[in-house]
Design an enzyme around this catalytic site. Sequence first.
Site, PDB file in Angstrom:
ATOM      1  N   PRO A 128       0.802  -1.234   0.000  1.00 48.86           N
ATOM      2  CA  PRO A 128       0.000   0.000   0.000  1.00 48.86           C
ATOM      3  C   PRO A 128       0.828   1.273   0.000  1.00 48.86           C
ATOM      4  O   PRO A 128       0.498   2.243  -0.680  1.00 48.86           O
ATOM      5  CB  PRO A 128      -0.828  -0.129   1.285  1.00 48.86           C
ATOM      6  CG  PRO A 128      -0.946  -1.598   1.519  1.00 48.86           C
ATOM      7  CD  PRO A 128       0.361  -2.170   1.049  1.00 48.86           C
ATOM      8  N   PHE A 156      -2.795  -5.392  -4.466  1.00 48.68           N
ATOM      9  CA  PHE A 156      -2.836  -5.585  -5.921  1.00 48.68           C
ATOM     10  C   PHE A 156      -2.322  -6.978  -6.316  1.00 48.68           C
ATOM     11  O   PHE A 156      -1.569  -7.123  -7.281  1.00 48.68           O
ATOM     12  CB  PHE A 156      -2.018  -4.520  -6.657  1.00 48.68           C
ATOM     13  CG  PHE A 156      -2.378  -3.109  -6.288  1.00 48.68           C
ATOM     14  CD1 PHE A 156      -3.706  -2.710  -6.170  1.00 48.68           C
ATOM     15  CD2 PHE A 156      -1.389  -2.164  -6.051  1.00 48.68           C
ATOM     16  CE1 PHE A 156      -4.036  -1.409  -5.837  1.00 48.68           C
ATOM     17  CE2 PHE A 156      -1.716  -0.855  -5.714  1.00 48.68           C
ATOM     18  CZ  PHE A 156      -3.041  -0.478  -5.605  1.00 48.68           C
ATOM     19  N   GLU A 242       7.027 -12.208 -17.434  1.00 48.75           N
ATOM     20  CA  GLU A 242       5.666 -11.711 -17.270  1.00 48.75           C
ATOM     21  C   GLU A 242       5.321 -10.708 -18.371  1.00 48.75           C
ATOM     22  O   GLU A 242       4.223 -10.748 -18.944  1.00 48.75           O
ATOM     23  CB  GLU A 242       5.490 -11.052 -15.901  1.00 48.75           C
ATOM     24  CG  GLU A 242       4.087 -10.490 -15.686  1.00 48.75           C
ATOM     25  CD  GLU A 242       3.890  -9.931 -14.292  1.00 48.75           C
ATOM     26  OE1 GLU A 242       3.703 -10.742 -13.358  1.00 48.75           O
ATOM     27  OE2 GLU A 242       3.934  -8.700 -14.130  1.00 48.75           O
ATOM     28  N   PHE A 338     -17.069   1.149 -34.151  1.00 51.72           N
ATOM     29  CA  PHE A 338     -18.368   0.515 -33.975  1.00 51.72           C
ATOM     30  C   PHE A 338     -19.433   1.509 -33.533  1.00 51.72           C
ATOM     31  O   PHE A 338     -20.622   1.174 -33.495  1.00 51.72           O
ATOM     32  CB  PHE A 338     -18.263  -0.628 -32.959  1.00 51.72           C
ATOM     33  CG  PHE A 338     -17.822  -1.945 -33.543  1.00 51.72           C
ATOM     34  CD1 PHE A 338     -18.716  -2.994 -33.643  1.00 51.72           C
ATOM     35  CD2 PHE A 338     -16.519  -2.137 -33.988  1.00 51.72           C
ATOM     36  CE1 PHE A 338     -18.324  -4.222 -34.175  1.00 51.72           C
ATOM     37  CE2 PHE A 338     -16.113  -3.349 -34.518  1.00 51.72           C
ATOM     38  CZ  PHE A 338     -17.011  -4.393 -34.629  1.00 51.72           C
TER      39      PHE A 338
END
Length: 379
Positions: A128, A156, A242, A338
């Site tokens: 945090p 997270f 990652e 769109f």
Amino acid sequence: MIDWNEDQIALREGLSAWHEAFSADHVENDEESTFSWEKWKLVRESGILSLPFDERWGGLGQDLLTTMYVLEGLGEGCRDGGLNFSVTTTICSVGVPLERFGSAALKEKYLPRIISGDAIGAHAISEPAGGSDALKMRTKAERDGDHFILNGSKTFVSNGPIADLFMVYAKTHPDGGPLGVTAFLIERDTPGFEIGNPIKKMGLRTSPLSELFFDECRVPASQVCGRIGGGFLVLDYVMKREILYSFITNVGEMQNRLERCVDYATKRTQFGKPIGTYQAIANKIVDMKIRLETSRKWLYDTAERLVRGENVTVDMAIAKLLTSESNLASSLAAVQIFGGNGYMAEYGLEKDVRNAVAGTIYSGTNEIQYNRIASMLGL
């Protein structure tokens, strides 16, 4: 670009048979922030989690680039972005560092479970108060005989609410800087370890996220991954994979989005002509193509350099920065192409925007990537 051989193409096409089932109800599950255990069973059956791991542990033994090629196919075929993210997270967070740095005992005990999908993995880095400044982490691990006592918290943590195994990075030396952090592999039911409730978030909602809390959490020293004080070596190795695995999946998503937009622009008519004949629309689609191909090239080129053992610090930062921003721009362009339909949840394009925002934050925020590149330039 790379010329993929028949075996690589067959592997990607074989796993593509699962994509429709992976995509089922992706809009509804996103709306409800639901992680689908039924889909995870299919993930396990597909074998996609076993791609980069050695056959001795039950893996498929594929190299870095082949794994990326198949994960790109996952991104292209699976419309559940959260599921895609949970797949790459469990591979990278625990499987990758465990195979590279884990002791023989840790590998034998845990690696087959990650590879089979019987266990879901997560890693706990951010805190945090620290955010992107990992050196400021406050979670501490103090030696007590054959154990370490962990106290602190993490936030997270993707896959946190559903994970069975956590790679937790904690300070083992308060003044050790980069050499004062150690990686611990911790099981979900370890006393003193508590998993917080799922946290509501903007995107990637089918991949749950939570905080973790450690209160006199007693972890055997045998659960250290790598060496004591070598946590940042583990983390650096993990973060490279990652970035390559999660963002090549984004490239696949961008490919799917581009194809949808081309199809829509040739069929949707306005003022008597397909909207793709208007330069304003055509240019957006061309930009999507350019961003897609540039991102793809940077990721694969960076992977090739990594395999050759070259320094890819700048390449990795550029690839992450470029792909995440391209994915976000691509998703916004698709909504505009769109029009009103793109703004409606049922088309899944507004969800793509929300998912894409996350890529500019996780795996090191884009601001951090700018700083890293500037530093390597001597600024």
